[in-house]
Every structure is written in C-alpha cells, then in structure tokens.
Design a protein around this motif. Structure first.
Motif, short mmCIF file in Angstrom:
data_model
loop_
_atom_site.label_atom_id
_atom_site.label_comp_id
_atom_site.label_asym_id
_atom_site.label_seq_id
_atom_site.Cartn_x
_atom_site.Cartn_y
_atom_site.Cartn_z
N PHE A 1 -91.29 -44.64 11.70
CA PHE A 1 -90.88 -44.68 13.10
C PHE A 1 -90.87 -46.15 13.53
O PHE A 1 -91.85 -46.68 14.05
N MET A 2 -89.74 -46.81 13.31
CA MET A 2 -89.65 -48.26 13.46
C MET A 2 -89.83 -48.72 14.90
O MET A 2 -90.31 -49.82 15.14
N TYR A 3 -89.46 -47.87 15.87
CA TYR A 3 -89.52 -48.30 17.27
C TYR A 3 -90.93 -48.66 17.71
O TYR A 3 -91.13 -49.45 18.64
N MET A 4 -91.93 -48.10 17.04
CA MET A 4 -93.32 -48.37 17.39
C MET A 4 -93.77 -49.78 17.00
O MET A 4 -94.86 -50.21 17.38
N GLN B 1 -86.77 -54.38 14.73
CA GLN B 1 -87.89 -53.46 14.59
C GLN B 1 -88.10 -52.99 13.15
O GLN B 1 -89.22 -52.64 12.76
N PHE B 2 -87.05 -53.02 12.33
CA PHE B 2 -87.20 -52.66 10.92
C PHE B 2 -87.98 -53.75 10.18
O PHE B 2 -88.87 -53.47 9.37
N LYS B 3 -87.66 -54.99 10.49
CA LYS B 3 -88.39 -56.12 9.88
C LYS B 3 -89.85 -56.10 10.30
O LYS B 3 -90.76 -56.32 9.48
N GLU B 4 -90.10 -55.83 11.59
CA GLU B 4 -91.48 -55.78 12.09
C GLU B 4 -92.26 -54.66 11.40
O GLU B 4 -93.45 -54.81 11.10
N MET B 5 -91.61 -53.54 11.13
CA MET B 5 -92.27 -52.42 10.46
C MET B 5 -92.69 -52.80 9.05
O MET B 5 -93.84 -52.56 8.65
N PHE B 6 -91.78 -53.40 8.29
CA PHE B 6 -92.12 -53.79 6.91
C PHE B 6 -93.18 -54.88 6.88
O PHE B 6 -94.02 -54.91 6.00
#
Length: 301
Positions: free
Chosen positions: A115-118, A268-273
């Motif tokens: 859930f990338m938005y988080m 947000q995808f980069k932040e998730m990884f």
C-alpha cells in the motif's frame, strides 16, 4: 555494499510504469530474474520458466501476478528463503494464511502488502493531524476511491483470476481504516456484483467515529478523504493515488476560513521501497506487517 537480489513475478503494466523504474534506479536492489512474461518489454533481463525461476538465488520476491496466484507464489518464495513484497490483495482465501504467517516467522522473513500511499509525506501529515487531536475529537470520515469504467480487457474484470474492484479499490479504504482504528469494530457494506465486484460502499463504526467509504468503477473520478473534527474540517484530494506532477495540498476549513497547506509530492513507490530496505531485517517491522496483513484479511476476505 552488495545489492539485494529481487525476482519479479507479474511484469505487467503496473510493474512497468510504477515499480520497474524504481528498482532499476535503486542502489539497494537489482533484478536477477523475471518469470516468463512480457519478454519484449524487458529484453535486457533474464526470463525463465516458473520451474527455473525458483532455482535462482534471491533475497526478495516481488509479486504482481493475478490475485488467485498470490498464495502459491508467496509460499514458494518463503520456502526459497525470500522476503515477500506482494501487491494487493495479499490473499483471496484464508485457508493457508496461518501457514504463511508461521513460515514467515520461522524463516524470519518479511511479508509485505504494497500500500504505497502510506509512505507518502501526505499520509504522514494526515496521521499527525489525527494523532495530535489538534482540532479536537474526530467525529466522522468520508473517503472515496472511485473512477470511470476501464477498458473491458483490464485485468480487474477477469473473474477467473480472482479479480474485482473490491480487491482493487475497497482494499485501499479498508487498509486506511485498519491503520487508525484497530480496535473491535463493525463493518457493514454493499457490493454491486455482476461477473466481478464493481462498486459499493463500506461503513465502519468504532470509538464512536463513523467512517463512510465509497469505491469502485463506473463512477465519476474521486480519490479523496474528508475528516470532520470538532473544530475543523480537513479535505485532501489525490489521497490514495498521485502522479508525479500533482500539486498536493491539505485544505483546512476552520472558523469560516479556508487555509491550504502544501505537501511535497515525493514518489510514493520509491518511498515504500526505501522504507522496506531500511527495516526489513527488523523483527519488530516483520511482526508489524504480519499483523497488518491479518487485520486486512479479516475485513477484505
């Protein structure tokens, strides 16, 4: 420092657009294998059959395959000593959930539902507002993740793959609710269902706070959340999905005045990884994400 080796199952449109650019340019990860799909689009990488794929030495497995195949590949990945990053929904059946949880704990592996938005600064700001009680008690919430009809060949219309917009849209709303309201609660919902779940609404109630969530396809586009406090109302557009060019703002209506707060729009995808790489070895982090998956499945399936 040696890069972490990641294998890919499900190199479709979502992976190509959102995930591949992040992994390709990430100093922490390298793709070692892609299960045999879309070879022409990723011809610089090794494509192998399912049988040979799991013979590769991998640290992580990223799964974005049809929903009904997640269970199979999660178990195969864990048995191959991989940490698991899986697109929503993590599972569509509960039967082997305990086995997956126990295996991930035994092997000390992360199981992570994406859930990338988080991981966006916007979510963190909304969390800060809710937790701080700056505007008094939270009274109720309305959130939407709705959009027009998609192309009829879109994967979420394919019943045989365990698809549907409950898993695609409602899962976001349920994940938000589970993050903030984990105590005992009651869910009532409506689904319009033809071949697959198309659209509907959810109502949660706990801690005397009502939450109303609307989801699905065949509707006007809305991707927002509105929080009603005792002393102010907070409204946010582009809450669950964001393009890189979007200007992100939190609108605060208080004492007959409207105030806007700008939020930096990070990928947000980069932040998730980045978050995964920093914490994946932590037992506390692994246990937290096991619990998140358990909470999610309780209301989704």
């Amino acid at each position: 420092m040696e890069k972490l080796r990641i294998g890919i199952i499900g190199a479709g449109k979502h992976f190509k657009k959102n995930i591949f650019p992040i992994i390709k340019n990430n100093d922490s990860f390298k793709i070692v294998s892609i299960m045999k799909h879309h070879k022409r689009e990723f011809n610089k990488y090794t494509f192998v059959s399912e049988k040979d794929f799991f013979k590769k030495k991998m640290d992580f497995l990223y799964i974005s395959s049809p929903n009904t195949s997640h269970e199979k590949y999660i178990l195969k990945g864990l048995n191959s000593n991989c940490h698991i990053i899986c697109e929503k929904p993590f599972l569509t059946k509960k039967k082997k959930l305990k086995k997956i949880i126990d295996l991930s704990r035994k092997k000390k592996k992360l199981i992570f539902e994406a859930f990338m938005y988080m991981h966006h600064p916007l979510f963190k700001q909304i969390e800060k507002i809710i937790r701080s009680k700056k505007y008094g008690k939270l009274k109720y919430i309305i959130a939407n993740w709705k959009h027009p009809h998609l192309d009829k060949n879109y994967s979420q219309y394919k019943k045989d793959q365990g698809a549907g917009f409950w898993y695609d849209g409602a899962s976001y709303l349920i994940s938000f609710d589970n993050y903030f309201f984990v105590s005992k609660k009651k869910m009532t919902y409506f689904k319009l269902k033809k071949e697959v779940d198309l659209r509907g609404n959810i109502q949660f109630n706990s801690n005397k706070i009502n939450r109303f969530y609307f989801w699905g396809e065949g509707q006007f586009y809305k991707n927002d959340i509105e929080l009603f406090f005792e002393k102010a109302t907070i409204f946010v557009e582009q809450f669950f999905a964001k393009r890189n060019e979007d200007k992100i703002k939190i609108k605060i209506y208080k004492n007959f005045k409207l105030k806007e707060k700008k939020i930096p729009n990070k990928n947000q995808f980069k932040e998730m990884f980045t978050d995964i790489f920093k914490h994946y070895k932590s037992t506390k982090y692994q246990n937290y994400h096991r619990k998140r998956i358990l909470d999610q499945i309780k209301y989704l399936i």
